[in-house]
Structures are given as C-alpha cells and as structure tokens.
Design a protein around this motif. Structure first.
Motif, mmCIF file in Angstrom:
data_model
loop_
_atom_site.group_PDB
_atom_site.id
_atom_site.type_symbol
_atom_site.label_atom_id
_atom_site.label_comp_id
_atom_site.label_asym_id
_atom_site.label_seq_id
_atom_site.Cartn_x
_atom_site.Cartn_y
_atom_site.Cartn_z
ATOM 1 N N ALA A 1 32.278 38.269 41.049
ATOM 2 C CA ALA A 1 33.659 38.072 40.617
ATOM 3 C C ALA A 1 34.208 39.442 40.260
ATOM 4 O O ALA A 1 33.597 40.175 39.479
ATOM 5 C CB ALA A 1 33.720 37.142 39.408
ATOM 6 N N LEU A 2 35.337 39.807 40.853
ATOM 7 C CA LEU A 2 35.994 41.074 40.562
ATOM 8 C C LEU A 2 37.206 40.769 39.702
ATOM 9 O O LEU A 2 38.068 39.979 40.098
ATOM 10 C CB LEU A 2 36.411 41.786 41.848
ATOM 11 C CG LEU A 2 35.344 42.629 42.547
ATOM 12 C CD1 LEU A 2 34.111 41.829 42.882
ATOM 13 C CD2 LEU A 2 35.914 43.283 43.779
ATOM 14 N N ARG A 3 37.254 41.369 38.541
ATOM 15 C CA ARG A 3 38.321 41.110 37.582
ATOM 16 C C ARG A 3 38.933 42.419 37.113
ATOM 17 O O ARG A 3 38.319 43.478 37.216
ATOM 18 C CB ARG A 3 37.783 40.322 36.390
ATOM 19 C CG ARG A 3 36.735 41.110 35.616
ATOM 20 C CD ARG A 3 36.554 40.610 34.214
ATOM 21 N NE ARG A 3 35.485 41.317 33.513
ATOM 22 C CZ ARG A 3 35.627 42.464 32.874
ATOM 23 N NH1 ARG A 3 36.794 43.093 32.858
ATOM 24 N NH2 ARG A 3 34.608 43.029 32.242
ATOM 25 N N PRO A 4 40.167 42.347 36.575
ATOM 26 C CA PRO A 4 40.771 43.566 36.032
ATOM 27 C C PRO A 4 39.952 44.085 34.840
ATOM 28 O O PRO A 4 39.394 43.304 34.074
ATOM 29 C CB PRO A 4 42.150 43.106 35.561
ATOM 30 C CG PRO A 4 42.398 41.796 36.219
ATOM 31 C CD PRO A 4 41.050 41.190 36.466
ATOM 32 N N PHE A 5 39.919 45.389 34.708
ATOM 33 C CA PHE A 5 39.306 45.996 33.527
ATOM 34 C C PHE A 5 40.195 45.766 32.312
ATOM 35 O O PHE A 5 41.406 45.575 32.440
ATOM 36 C CB PHE A 5 39.143 47.513 33.722
ATOM 37 C CG PHE A 5 37.895 47.894 34.460
ATOM 38 C CD1 PHE A 5 36.673 47.936 33.812
ATOM 39 C CD2 PHE A 5 37.943 48.223 35.807
ATOM 40 C CE1 PHE A 5 35.518 48.297 34.490
ATOM 41 C CE2 PHE A 5 36.804 48.586 36.493
ATOM 42 C CZ PHE A 5 35.587 48.624 35.835
ATOM 43 N N THR A 6 39.594 45.816 31.133
ATOM 44 C CA THR A 6 40.326 45.814 29.865
ATOM 45 C C THR A 6 39.804 46.970 29.031
ATOM 46 O O THR A 6 38.767 47.569 29.359
ATOM 47 C CB THR A 6 40.131 44.496 29.086
ATOM 48 O OG1 THR A 6 38.781 44.458 28.580
ATOM 49 C CG2 THR A 6 40.410 43.272 29.956
ATOM 50 N N ALA A 7 40.480 47.261 27.942
ATOM 51 C CA ALA A 7 40.027 48.328 27.048
ATOM 52 C C ALA A 7 38.636 48.008 26.484
ATOM 53 O O ALA A 7 37.883 48.923 26.132
ATOM 54 C CB ALA A 7 41.033 48.522 25.921
#
Length: 194
Positions: free
Chosen positions: A11-17
């Motif tokens: 699963a490729l997801r957006p990065f977060t801080a």
C-alpha cells in the motif's frame, strides 16, 4: 490514512510529519545509502529540514505528492518509499521514478511491483507522457528494477558528485519509458485499455 495506490502486497500512502523517524531509520542504514552518500547516514536535522518537506510537497499538476510511503499490506510494516515526481512542478508530462527500500525488504520484488504500478497509474490516470529514472552505472540491482518496470537505457553520463562515492567514477545512467511504448506493450500483451 488514505491509500494512493495498492499492489498485490503493498500500500502506497502519502507521507505525514509522523514519518520522520521512519525516514531517519531508512536513511541511517549504510547499505541503503551506499549509492547515494557512500553509506553516510542522513542526520536527523537533514531529515527534518530537507527530506520531510520534500516528501510532503504536493504537486499541483498531478494533484498528488511525489513521494509515497510503502507499507506491506499484510503487516502494515513500513518498507520504504517510492518516488513518482513531476520533474517540473507545474507540468505532469515528465516524471521521475525512484525507490528506496529498507534492506530487509530487498530481494522480495517490492521495488519492481511498486515501480510497475506507479508507471501504469501515471500513464493511465495522471497525464504522464514520459517516465525517467536515474542511478549510478554500477547499481545493477536498481537498473534491473527499472528494466523490469519497462524502462529502457537512454544514456550514460558523468554525474557531478560533491563527494566521491565508490563507483561514481563509472558514471550514471538514465532510463526512460514513453507513453506510446507503454501503450504498445500493453496492447501486445492483450490489455487493450492503456
């Protein structure tokens, strides 16, 4: 967390801080950084001030980020990241493909699986016309992933390395795949929906 793209195993997801520690651990492994910094780890400060802002950047031309955190679907474990970033921030036509995986994820086919899925999504959904990728000429594993993702060797060139990395004297290579070649291959394979 919304998923940008799923493959059979990833699963490729957006990065977060909140991913700063994951990025620091990834870039802290000398084996992972071998062809990037000669094995020198990235400092926590550099992750905070340079790496994190880069992976959190939204590209208006695609309406997406250019970097994606990759996790195993079965375990949720972070295995690294994939890059599918427009070369120019306001034009989606040309993107750069990249990947950086934890050493524990090497040899499992994850890089090829993620790269192929991004190439397909880029051409089918994001308005991409050309996918490019670069690595050191001696980085045979990365070159093989590019080839398995459908890219072909475009050129060899001498890179400008601020600090010499073992193998950099052999130069770098650029691979590419045009939308027309991708569509032709898909049609030949019997997938008529480019």
């Amino acid at each position: 967390m919304p998923v940008f793209l799923e493959t059979a195993r990833l699963a490729l997801r957006p990065f977060t801080a909140d991913d700063a520690d994951r990025l620091f651990d990834l870039d802290g492994d000398p084996a992972v950084m071998r062809y990037l910094s000669g094995g020198e780890p990235t400092s926590r400060e550099t992750v905070r001030t340079r790496v994190l802002p880069r992976v959190l950047h939204d590209h208006p031309c695609t309406g997406t980020r250019g970097y994606w955190a990759a996790e195993e679907k079965e375990t949720g474990a972070f295995v690294g990241w994939f890059e599918f970033r427009p070369v120019a921030d306001d034009i989606a036509a040309v993107v750069e493909l990249g990947y950086r995986l934890k050493a524990s994820a090497w040899g499992k086919g994850y890089a090829t699986e993620g790269a192929r899925a991004l190439v397909d999504k880029g051409f089918a959904e994001l308005g991409v016309s050309l996918v490019t990728a670069n690595t050191m000429a001696v980085n045979t594993r990365s070159r093989r992933v590019m080839e398995k993702a459908g890219l072909a060797l475009l050129r060899s060139y001498a890179g400008d390395w601020p600090v010499a990395v073992e193998g950099s004297e052999h130069g770098e290579v650029e691979y590419a795949l045009a939308r027309s070649d991708w569509a032709e291959r898909r049609a030949a394979a019997g997938d008529l929906k480019p």
